[in-house]
Design a protein around this motif. Sequence first.
Motif, short mmCIF file in Angstrom:
data_model
loop_
_atom_site.label_atom_id
_atom_site.label_comp_id
_atom_site.label_asym_id
_atom_site.label_seq_id
_atom_site.Cartn_x
_atom_site.Cartn_y
_atom_site.Cartn_z
N ARG A 163 48.04 -16.78 15.19
CA ARG A 163 48.86 -17.68 16.27
C ARG A 163 50.06 -16.83 16.80
N THR A 164 51.02 -16.40 15.98
CA THR A 164 52.15 -15.69 16.42
C THR A 164 51.73 -14.25 17.13
N LEU A 165 50.74 -13.66 16.77
CA LEU A 165 50.45 -12.58 17.41
C LEU A 165 49.64 -12.90 18.72
N ALA A 166 48.94 -13.90 18.71
CA ALA A 166 48.24 -14.37 19.99
C ALA A 166 49.27 -14.58 21.15
N VAL A 167 50.12 -15.50 20.61
CA VAL A 167 50.99 -15.91 21.85
C VAL A 167 52.22 -14.94 22.14
N ASN A 168 52.74 -14.39 21.22
CA ASN A 168 53.97 -13.19 21.39
C ASN A 168 53.64 -11.94 21.86
N LEU A 169 52.24 -11.59 21.57
CA LEU A 169 51.85 -10.24 21.95
C LEU A 169 50.46 -9.98 22.47
N GLU A 170 49.41 -10.56 22.09
CA GLU A 170 47.98 -10.43 22.72
C GLU A 170 48.18 -11.10 24.18
N ALA A 171 48.77 -12.24 24.31
CA ALA A 171 48.65 -13.09 25.49
C ALA A 171 49.66 -12.31 26.52
N PRO A 172 50.77 -11.98 26.32
CA PRO A 172 51.50 -11.24 27.20
C PRO A 172 50.53 -9.60 27.64
N ALA A 173 50.03 -9.05 26.65
CA ALA A 173 49.30 -7.80 27.29
C ALA A 173 48.21 -8.17 28.02
N GLU A 174 47.46 -9.36 27.87
CA GLU A 174 46.41 -9.70 28.79
C GLU A 174 46.95 -10.31 30.03
N LEU A 175 47.73 -10.89 30.20
CA LEU A 175 48.35 -11.35 31.30
C LEU A 175 48.85 -10.23 32.22
N THR A 176 49.60 -9.18 31.55
CA THR A 176 50.11 -8.16 32.24
C THR A 176 48.78 -7.41 32.83
N ARG A 177 47.80 -7.27 32.02
CA ARG A 177 46.57 -6.60 32.48
C ARG A 177 45.94 -7.22 33.58
N LEU A 178 46.02 -8.57 33.74
CA LEU A 178 45.51 -9.30 35.12
C LEU A 178 46.27 -9.29 36.20
N ALA A 179 47.61 -8.99 35.92
CA ALA A 179 48.52 -9.00 37.26
C ALA A 179 48.83 -7.68 37.72
N LEU A 180 48.34 -6.34 36.98
CA LEU A 180 48.76 -5.27 37.27
C LEU A 180 48.28 -4.89 38.75
N PRO A 181 47.15 -5.29 39.27
CA PRO A 181 47.05 -4.91 40.51
C PRO A 181 47.94 -5.59 41.68
N ALA A 182 48.38 -6.58 41.30
CA ALA A 182 49.42 -7.22 42.20
C ALA A 182 50.76 -6.70 42.03
N LEU A 183 50.95 -6.38 40.74
CA LEU A 183 52.31 -5.74 40.61
C LEU A 183 52.40 -4.23 41.12
N ARG A 184 51.21 -3.57 41.17
CA ARG A 184 51.32 -2.31 41.88
C ARG A 184 51.60 -2.36 43.33
N GLU A 185 50.82 -3.39 43.91
CA GLU A 185 51.00 -3.54 45.53
C GLU A 185 52.46 -3.87 45.66
N ALA A 186 53.18 -4.22 44.96
CA ALA A 186 54.51 -4.70 45.01
C ALA A 186 55.67 -3.75 44.67
N SER A 187 55.12 -2.89 43.88
CA SER A 187 55.90 -2.10 43.03
C SER A 187 56.83 -3.12 42.30
N GLY A 188 56.22 -3.97 41.54
CA GLY A 188 57.12 -5.01 40.95
C GLY A 188 57.41 -4.49 39.34
N ARG A 189 58.18 -5.64 38.87
CA ARG A 189 58.63 -5.53 37.40
C ARG A 189 58.02 -6.33 36.45
N VAL A 190 57.89 -5.80 35.44
CA VAL A 190 57.36 -6.50 34.06
C VAL A 190 58.67 -6.89 33.37
N VAL A 191 58.79 -8.07 32.69
CA VAL A 191 60.07 -8.27 32.03
C VAL A 191 59.53 -8.92 30.87
#
Length: 228
Positions: A98-126
């Motif tokens: 649970r700890t690794l899923a919520v704190n690490l795996e989920a951020p990695a997956e959400l970032t992967r899903l968001a990367l096309p939109a972030l690249r379009e805006a030259s955005g930032r991941v925090v």
Amino acid sequence: MPIHFLTGATSGIGSALARALHGRGDELLLLARNDERAAELAAEFPGASTVVGDLEHPESLAESVGERMPTRLDSVLHVAGVVDLGPVSALPSAVWRRTLAVNLEAPAELTRLALPALREASGRVVFVNSGAGLNASPQWGAYAASKFGLRALADSLRAEEREAGVRVTSVYPGRTATPMQQRVHEQEGADYDDADWIRPESVVTAVLTALDLPRDADLTELRVRPGR
């Protein structure tokens, strides 16, 4: 108008960050764990959009969240997290998962899903990490492991996406006056007083500094420590 995707908006640092961004008129896409929480967030932040996704099951996020990602994102703000203390000799595998899923795996997956939109805006991941992502203490093995991993994720992502114009910032708060911190004290068997710790709004100031920094400079890591 900037648009931000934010996890953890129902409590603590995430709630304070959502209030700050909403207050200045930025657009918000807020992740909620279920429909009830989504309705609560929609009521608290009028005009914000919500999406339901279960961070404990990162493999489900592509279906539940992926199609709701906008075409452009100025930031993805990973604030949600869980903590369960205990010695390595006693923590069951379910806590580690649970700890690794919520704190690490989920951020990695959400970032992967968001990367096309972030690249379009030259955005930032925090990534709102933790002091435990820099130093591991007794009883903190599972949480620290997840946060050390989050630091590695941020470092790799920063190098991989630099040419695409995506910036990556890790924020390492010390103990902050949140419901999570209150729960930590309960697990430690210690008295808790909000006044002893960093205010969530102070951590938000650090996050906003990274978001608002002009493009001629970058903030890759920020450490926020109690002032007393």
